[in-house]
Design an enzyme around this catalytic site. Sequence first.
Site, PDB file in Angstrom:
ATOM      1  N   GLY A  61       0.826  -1.197   0.000  1.00 32.23           N
ATOM      2  CA  GLY A  61       0.000   0.000   0.000  1.00 32.23           C
ATOM      3  C   GLY A  61       0.860   1.247   0.000  1.00 32.23           C
ATOM      4  O   GLY A  61       1.989   1.225  -0.498  1.00 32.23           O
ATOM      5  N   GLU A  62       0.330   2.332   0.547  1.00 31.77           N
ATOM      6  CA  GLU A  62       0.990   3.648   0.607  1.00 31.77           C
ATOM      7  C   GLU A  62       1.109   4.291  -0.774  1.00 31.77           C
ATOM      8  O   GLU A  62       1.631   5.392  -0.902  1.00 31.77           O
ATOM      9  CB  GLU A  62       2.415   3.551   1.201  1.00 31.77           C
ATOM     10  CG  GLU A  62       2.507   2.936   2.575  1.00 31.77           C
ATOM     11  CD  GLU A  62       3.941   2.872   3.103  1.00 31.77           C
ATOM     12  OE1 GLU A  62       4.875   3.345   2.421  1.00 31.77           O
ATOM     13  OE2 GLU A  62       4.124   2.342   4.210  1.00 31.77           O
ATOM     14  N   GLY A  63       0.714   3.567  -1.819  1.00 29.09           N
ATOM     15  CA  GLY A  63       0.941   4.039  -3.180  1.00 29.09           C
ATOM     16  C   GLY A  63       2.275   3.577  -3.738  1.00 29.09           C
ATOM     17  O   GLY A  63       2.716   4.045  -4.794  1.00 29.09           O
TER      18      GLY A  63
END
Lengths: 354, 354
Positions: B321-323
């Site tokens: 995640g987090e981009g």
Amino acid sequence: MNQYKYAARHIDPVDREIVSEAEARQLTLTKPPGSLGMLEEIGNRLAGVAQRCPPPIPLNPHVVVFAGDHGVHGQGVTPWPQAVTVQMVANFLSGGAAINAISRQVGATVTVVDAGVAADLTPSEGLVMGKVRYGSADISLEPAMTILEAEAALDLGVSVAVELIDSGTDLLVCGDMGIANTTASAAIISYFCKTDPSVTTGRGTGIDDPTLARKISVIETAIERASVRPGLSDDPVAVLSELGGLEIGAIAGFILGAASRRIPVIVDGVISLAGALIANEIAPLAAEYMFAGHLSIEPGAGIAIGHLKLKPILKLDMRLGEGTGAAMAIPVLQSAARLLGEMATFESSGVSEA
Amino acid sequence: MNQYKYAARHIDPVDREIVSEAEARQLTLTKPPGSLGMLEEIGNRLAGVAQRCPPPIPLNPHVVVFAGDHGVHGQGVTPWPQAVTVQMVANFLSGGAAINAISRQVGATVTVVDAGVAADLTPSEGLVMGKVRYGSADISLEPAMTILEAEAALDLGVSVAVELIDSGTDLLVCGDMGIANTTASAAIISYFCKTDPSVTTGRGTGIDDPTLARKISVIETAIERASVRPGLSDDPVAVLSELGGLEIGAIAGFILGAASRRIPVIVDGVISLAGALIANEIAPLAAEYMFAGHLSIEPGAGIAIGHLKLKPILKLDMRLGEGTGAAMAIPVLQSAARLLGEMATFESSGVSEA
């Protein structure tokens, strides 16, 4: 002693203790264990390659496009005229090819090496005049080159790698140009991976069914012809001389040079993979320094990558060559190294663990 | 009028004429037709997005990490304490998280948006104080948020996108942070893709078998509970209010904002894909501006990407995640645009065609 022999004898294994240290460090970084997937594997191996954890971030990547012509072009294995090799070298030098655009984007420098183009090239900045001979002979009829020429091609690749590394390059990227070079590459991949040419051979830059059938038949003939040579299976330089590829030989040397200096090297399509297989046969430890940047849709690519026990980083359905797939993987290697070096740990950041 | 409604009404289709112009241009560039694979598809779509061929190279990418907490955390769907959301926001702001390291490598800026963290955050550079509420309610028991809160989350995302675009950002990248957010995301993906939670639900940051079984059961309960709401299937904002995710709502708005300004937006894991599905339901044309940066190994990711008719660019086995997966794709989009703009043509370079 030939430079390639010297390089081959000076390849140490990737440092497994440092790899273990990197694996342990990954577990301390602020992320769930393993959640960066291949970026973790790549970062850990880069640490082992550099014998340093965290590894240095390879910020000076260099793409080397090895160019050569192929006598087998005369068998009608491709619709592209042989003159395109020379024309594309000019295109690389003026910055107009795909590898130039990608390299500009990812911050890599491009050098072209004439390993065996079948015409005289004009000296130019960014061009290494390393011609071993004017193209290979037709591998369906005779050996591609002599043993001495094969060794000269290997030495050329080593010297290019070593000079770049001495000038500060910290990541080498294999590129290739040579009309008909997927024919020689498929022959080499078939030979070392013991896989039928009908399986390894693809459409290269794009060929129709009759041309593909002819290409496969030409490769079968070349392998049959070469296989009568005594001791061939124990002599990768002889395989290169039979089925090469001057640029393929130079790529093999380039990889040996990189590995001997503990510098990672990215390979991509079937041409650089054919060179990688030769390097691997000459010095099996060389494979530990290779990263498979991209899985070409050429069928031989996946076979060779598997044989080398590598894992392709990108799969973007590319089949251009020039090192384009390998160059696209540069930011992945850089990010993998950077993550290992720059991420906060649970301890330093005060983030709670699960 | 809510900003998200305004944005949704101002999304035009990607310009198909310009896409065709880009496709035609690809054939004139010095490479075999189609040999750059996905780089060609991406470049052509970027041209259509920008209504310009060749497209501008998006050199000012911005990653926005939308943070929010989830009441469903109380059901024991993850081993991570909820406080990690706040701790990770601090980690993002001090540059120590994975998304920071990757963004530094690829030249992207990172902004964090508090869409609904369950604690008060200290104002800081790089942090947008957009809290809609202190975390969502427990979706297994009640709606995540009210309709007004869902609309506020959507509006927040639009305003973040529009402000960045007005300041020169030319490529938006979705990121997320929120302990338990894969539970809400799997619920939303299951709902819109009509796929059983046992299929869409994964191990998130890494959970054991009993926790996974509990997570699936919680999601089933949430969807059953929500489904009795009259008219739910025709009202994506109601779905967001039932099953969201404040950060998921903000991501949906962010995408609508990008699409309304003809700016490409990269999505990656299940959280940004849940947001992408909501954006797609509100305004189906929004999907034409989305690029699926990375195929997460979370099972819902591939299902959502298929539903949106996108094609994942990278497959690096990431699930953080987090981009991070989206950010890794930035150089691919930049290279795709650059190739279309900077490669020489057969005519200009004098390279012969096959």
